[in-house]
Structures are given as structure tokens and as C-alpha cells.
Design an enzyme around this catalytic site. Structure first.
Site, PDB file in Angstrom:
ATOM      1  N   ARG A   1     -12.646  30.427   3.723  1.00 12.73           N
ATOM      2  CA  ARG A   1     -13.808  29.899   4.444  1.00 12.73           C
ATOM      3  C   ARG A   1     -15.104  30.463   3.851  1.00 12.73           C
ATOM      4  NH1 ARG A   1     -16.422  27.943   9.376  1.00 12.73           N
ATOM      5  NH2 ARG A   1     -18.578  28.265   8.821  1.00 12.73           N
TER       6      ARG A   1
ATOM      7  N   TYR B   1     -18.130  29.518   0.465  1.00 12.44           N
ATOM      8  CA  TYR B   1     -19.477  28.935   0.519  1.00 12.44           C
ATOM      9  C   TYR B   1     -20.533  30.022   0.715  1.00 12.44           C
ATOM     10  CZ  TYR B   1     -23.232  26.072   2.703  1.00 12.44           C
ATOM     11  OH  TYR B   1     -24.419  25.484   3.049  1.00 12.44           O
TER      12      TYR B   1
ATOM     13  N   ALA C   1     -20.917  15.107  13.691  1.00 12.66           N
ATOM     14  CA  ALA C   1     -20.349  13.838  13.223  1.00 12.66           C
ATOM     15  C   ALA C   1     -18.910  13.697  13.688  1.00 12.66           C
ATOM     16  CB  ALA C   1     -20.437  13.756  11.701  1.00 12.66           C
TER      17      ALA C   1
ATOM     18  N   VAL D   1     -12.213  23.856  18.378  1.00 12.42           N
ATOM     19  CA  VAL D   1     -11.534  24.804  17.497  1.00 12.42           C
ATOM     20  C   VAL D   1     -11.543  26.196  18.154  1.00 12.42           C
ATOM     21  CG1 VAL D   1     -11.670  25.944  15.246  1.00 12.42           C
ATOM     22  CG2 VAL D   1     -12.042  23.469  15.423  1.00 12.42           C
TER      23      VAL D   1
ATOM     24  N   ARG E   1     -23.869  27.896  18.325  1.00 16.16           N
ATOM     25  CA  ARG E   1     -24.784  27.478  17.268  1.00 16.16           C
ATOM     26  C   ARG E   1     -26.116  27.081  17.891  1.00 16.16           C
ATOM     27  NH1 ARG E   1     -21.012  29.297  14.828  1.00 16.16           N
ATOM     28  NH2 ARG E   1     -19.858  28.353  13.094  1.00 16.16           N
TER      29      ARG E   1
ATOM     30  N   ASP F   1     -14.526  32.013  11.156  1.00 11.43           N
ATOM     31  CA  ASP F   1     -15.711  31.427  11.799  1.00 11.43           C
ATOM     32  C   ASP F   1     -16.794  32.472  12.040  1.00 11.43           C
ATOM     33  OD1 ASP F   1     -17.225  29.397  12.892  1.00 11.43           O
ATOM     34  OD2 ASP F   1     -15.860  28.970  14.553  1.00 11.43           O
TER      35      ASP F   1
HETATM   36  N1  UDP Z   1     -15.828  22.728  15.469  1.00 15.78           N
HETATM   37  C1  UDP Z   1     -15.056  22.276  16.539  1.00 15.78           C
HETATM   38  N2  UDP Z   1     -14.557  21.002  16.489  1.00 15.78           N
HETATM   39  C2  UDP Z   1     -14.789  20.152  15.452  1.00 15.78           C
HETATM   40  C3  UDP Z   1     -15.596  20.624  14.368  1.00 15.78           C
HETATM   41  C4  UDP Z   1     -16.099  21.913  14.409  1.00 15.78           C
HETATM   42  O1  UDP Z   1     -14.808  22.996  17.510  1.00 15.78           O
HETATM   43  O2  UDP Z   1     -14.318  19.017  15.486  1.00 15.78           O
HETATM   44  C5  UDP Z   1     -16.415  24.084  15.524  1.00 15.78           C
HETATM   45  C6  UDP Z   1     -16.206  24.960  14.300  1.00 15.78           C
HETATM   46  O3  UDP Z   1     -14.981  25.655  14.357  1.00 15.78           O
HETATM   47  C7  UDP Z   1     -17.426  25.882  14.396  1.00 15.78           C
HETATM   48  C8  UDP Z   1     -18.505  24.990  14.982  1.00 15.78           C
HETATM   49  O4  UDP Z   1     -17.816  23.922  15.608  1.00 15.78           O
HETATM   50  O5  UDP Z   1     -17.147  26.920  15.317  1.00 15.78           O
HETATM   51  C9  UDP Z   1     -19.503  24.445  13.985  1.00 15.78           C
HETATM   52  O6  UDP Z   1     -18.772  23.891  12.926  1.00 15.78           O
HETATM   53  P1  UDP Z   1     -19.419  22.995  11.792  1.00 15.78           P
HETATM   54  O7  UDP Z   1     -18.294  22.462  10.962  1.00 15.78           O
HETATM   55  O8  UDP Z   1     -20.352  22.000  12.357  1.00 15.78           O
HETATM   56  O9  UDP Z   1     -20.298  23.947  10.876  1.00 15.78           O
HETATM   57  P2  UDP Z   1     -20.664  25.506  10.807  1.00 15.78           P
HETATM   58  O10 UDP Z   1     -21.747  25.731  11.806  1.00 15.78           O
HETATM   59  O11 UDP Z   1     -19.436  26.304  11.123  1.00 15.78           O
HETATM   60  O12 UDP Z   1     -21.126  25.681   9.415  1.00 15.78           O
END
Ligand code: UDP
Length: 355
Positions: free
Chosen positions: A154, A157, A205, A220, A227, A311
């Protein structure tokens, strides 16, 4: 120093011009200034309405091509938005992720250091790493970074972005500013799986897709991570505040060699709370009762994204620096940003092709 907004003789370069942020930036530059734009990307579907604009030139290419890098560095301002930035790809394609987020920006920075161009490079709030649920504000120049285990891909990036930031900061003679976005949202963000992209897009999305398809939203690891979702229009306003200072001979030095968080701390919520809000907004947009929508489902991170998923549990930006150096504060409330994004998604994809 940057040209004034009414200067017609100047062209600025945007790498990733056809992407989510790039497409909004392009519109704003054409509407708010008289600058010309040289836009580079591999895909221009988000900017089709600008393809024949008299002040635009587009090139279908990427930073893997050294000739493109040299050409870009000849412009006075180069905004680099190009990146693989979808978490689901960080595990399976970690080498590509590192090339796109370190090798390519490093080549561009080296060329800009030689030419004297001002490089505005988009990094990420993810460089703060594996933040804990009780992490406080993330401060640009003082918060320590802790990334997860080396085996957790993970962090491919964040590692690449962090190295790119260190390279940029260490490069002699480079005029640079780094931007660390905090979960920008808005029209044209990401894709709908199976329609105009494959895999798992970012959460907004993904939730929008599930709502349109009548499927449960997937939380997840319970959706406990938090966020600060920030409107892309605030992001564009930040860039204009930056450009305005860059065009002011008395203040332009103040924005060089600086990294800025760009986010809206007032918009913080957990992903489980986000699911609740998006279900309500969708029910309102569709004129249905929220109880008719499927309940969210909890899934494990590894099951959902694959081995190596990890995460950040909280990403709360300090926004003091942008306020004090640029007079910028994000102002678009969460509900407005989410409703705009979801309504756009529904309108854009609800053609029957999605089901
Ligand atoms: N997440 C989730 N369900 C989804 C997609 C993402 O619960 O269908 C969670 C993911 O595990 C993270 C948060 O949402 O905790 C934000 O994920 P995202 O992929 O948008 O980007 P990030 O902020 O992690 O870069």
C-alpha cells in the site's frame, strides 16, 4: 516571477491536463486569465470541450518521454498533476506506481532546475503515512512520518511521493512549490468500473457506483478511517491564490520552496459516516426513501483490495500555512461538495450502460 493573469503572451504547462484536477484547472485558467495552456496527458476525454480552444495546445504523451520533459521545462510555470493515485493499484502495480510518482517527477524537476521554470508539483496527504485514529493535525514541516511495514505495498505510493518531495527540495536551483491534496472530490473524479475504467476507484466514485447499481456500499475494515473531503473548486482556488502571489514581485519568493496542505478540516468524517450521508443524498436525488437502499456491508481490507493493503486512519490537515502565506482557506462545506459530486456522477453515468 509569474506573469500577470491578463498577460496574453504566456503559456503555462499542465501535466495531467486531462485528469480530474487538471480538467478543472484548465477550465479555470481559460475562464479567469488570458494565459495560453500547453496540456499533456494520455487521455483527454474530460477536456473534450476545450480541444479546439484557441488558447490551448494538447499533446498525447507522458513524462516517460525525455523529449516531452525537455519541452515542458521551457514554459515559465509547469503544474505537474500526472500520477497513478488510485489505492487499489498500489499493491498490484507498485513498480509502475513508483515510476509515475518518483522517476517521472524527478526527471521533470531536473529539467525545470536547468531551465528556471517554476514547478508546482502535486504530492499527496498520504506522505504522512499510517496515521493513527487519534493523530492530530498534520503540519507540513513538522509532523513526523511513519509508514507501515515494508511488506505492506500500500505504501508504494507514499514512499515514491515522499522521495519525489525530498528530491525536489534537494535539487539545487529549482524553483518549486509542493501541494499535498486531502481527498479532493468533484465532477469527473475517477471512473465507473466496467464503464470507463477497471478496478476499484477511490471511495466517492466507488460508493456512487454502488448506489447507482443498487449494490451495498462496502465499508473497508468497518469504515472507521477518517478523511477530510475537499471540493476540487477549493483546490483550484488554492492554485489561483498561489499563482497570484507568484505574480507579485514583492511576495513571490514566499511561496517557493514550500509544501502546502490543501484540505478542509471542517469536512472531516469517518467512511461509515460518509456512507450514511451518500445514501441520504442519493435517496434525495432519486426521490426514494433511504430505507429502500441496501444496507452497507463490512469487508476486510485484504479481501477487498488484496494482500498488502494498509490504511491511514485519520488525515486532518493543518491549514495555517496556506492561510498565512496565501490568505487561502477552503470554504465549500462537505454536504455541498458531496451533493455536487454524486449528482454529477448520477447524471453522467446513469445511461443504462452502468447496469
Ligand atoms: N474505502 C471503503 N470502501 C470503498 C473504498 C474505500 O471503505 O469502497 C475506504 C478506504 O479503505 C479508506 C477510505 O475509504 O479508508 C478512503 O479510501 P480512498 O480509496 O478514497 O483513498 P485514500 O484516502 O485512502 O487515499
Amino acid at each position: 516571477m509569474l506573469p500577470q493573469f491578463d498577460d496574453t503572451s504566456v503559456t503555462v504547462a499542465i501535466v495531467g491536463c486531462g485528469g480530474f484536477i487538471g480538467s478543472h484547472l484548465l477550465d479555470a485558467i481559460l475562464e479567469r486569465t488570458r494565459w495560453r495552456v500547453f496540456g499533456v496527458d494520455l487521455d483527454f476525454y474530460r477536456v473534450q470541450h476545450r480541444l479546439n480552444h484557441e488558447r490551448c495546445e494538447f499533446l498525447c504523451a507522458d513524462l516517460a518521454d525525455p523529449a516531452v520533459v525537455e519541452r515542458l521545462a521551457k514554459f515559465p510555470l509547469v503544474v505537474n498533476l500526472a500520477a497513478i493515485c488510485t489505492p487499489s493499484r498500489y499493491m498490484a502495480e507498485s513498480c509502475e506506481v513508483i515510476r509515475s510518482n518518483y522517476d517521472h517527477p524527478a526527471a521533470l524537476a531536473t529539467a525545470c532546475a536547468r531551465s528556471g521554470a517554476w514547478l508546482v508539483h502535486f504530492s499527496t496527504s498520504e506522505i504522512y503515512g499510517r496515521t493513527a485514529p487519534d493523530s492530530g493535525e498534520l503540519v507540513e514541516d513538522s509532523t513526523p512520518v511513519l509508514l507501515g511495514p515494508v511488506t505492506a505495498s500500500r505504501w508504494s505510493y507514499a514512499t515514491a511521493k515522499l522521495l519525489a518531495e525530498r528530491f525536489i527540495a534537494g535539487l539545487s536551483g529549482l524553483k518549486w512549490t509542493v501541494v499535498r491534496p486531502f481527498n479532493f472530490v468533484g465532477p469527473y473524479m475517477d471512473f465507473m468500473p466496467g464503464v470507463d475504467g477497471e478496478g476499484i476507484p477511490r471511495v466517492l466514485a466507488n460508493f456512487s457506483t454502488a448506489l447507482l447499481r443498487g449494490e451495498p456500499l462496502k465499508l473497508v475494515n468497518g469504515g472507521k478511517a477518517k478523511r477530510c473531503f475537499t471540493s476540487v473548486h477549493d483546490a483550484v482556488d488554492f492554485l489561483f491564490a498561489l499563482f497570484a502571489v507568484g505574480a507579485d514581485p514583492k511576495r513571490c519568493g514566499g511561496v517557493l520552496s514550500q509544501a502546502f496542505n490543501v484540505g478542509n478540516p471542517a469536512n472531516e468524517l469517518s467512511i461509515a459516516e460518509l456512507a450514511g450521508k451518500m445514501r441520504s443524498i442519493f435517496a434525495k436525488v432519486r426521490g426514494v426513501d433511504v430505507s429502500t437502499l441496501p444496507e452497507p456491508q463490512v469487508v476486510s481490507g485484504e479481501e477487498y483490495y488484496g494482500v498488502g493493503y494498509d490504511d491511514s486512519m485519520r488525515r486532518l490537515p493543518s491549514v495555517v500555512k496556506a492561510d498565512s502565506l496565501l490568505g487561502f482557506k477552503a470554504r465549500i462545506p462537505l454536504d455541498v461538495a458531496l451533493e455536487e459530486s454524486l449528482s454529477w456522477f448520477v447524471k453522467h453515468y446513469d445511461t443504462g450502460a452502468s447496469s
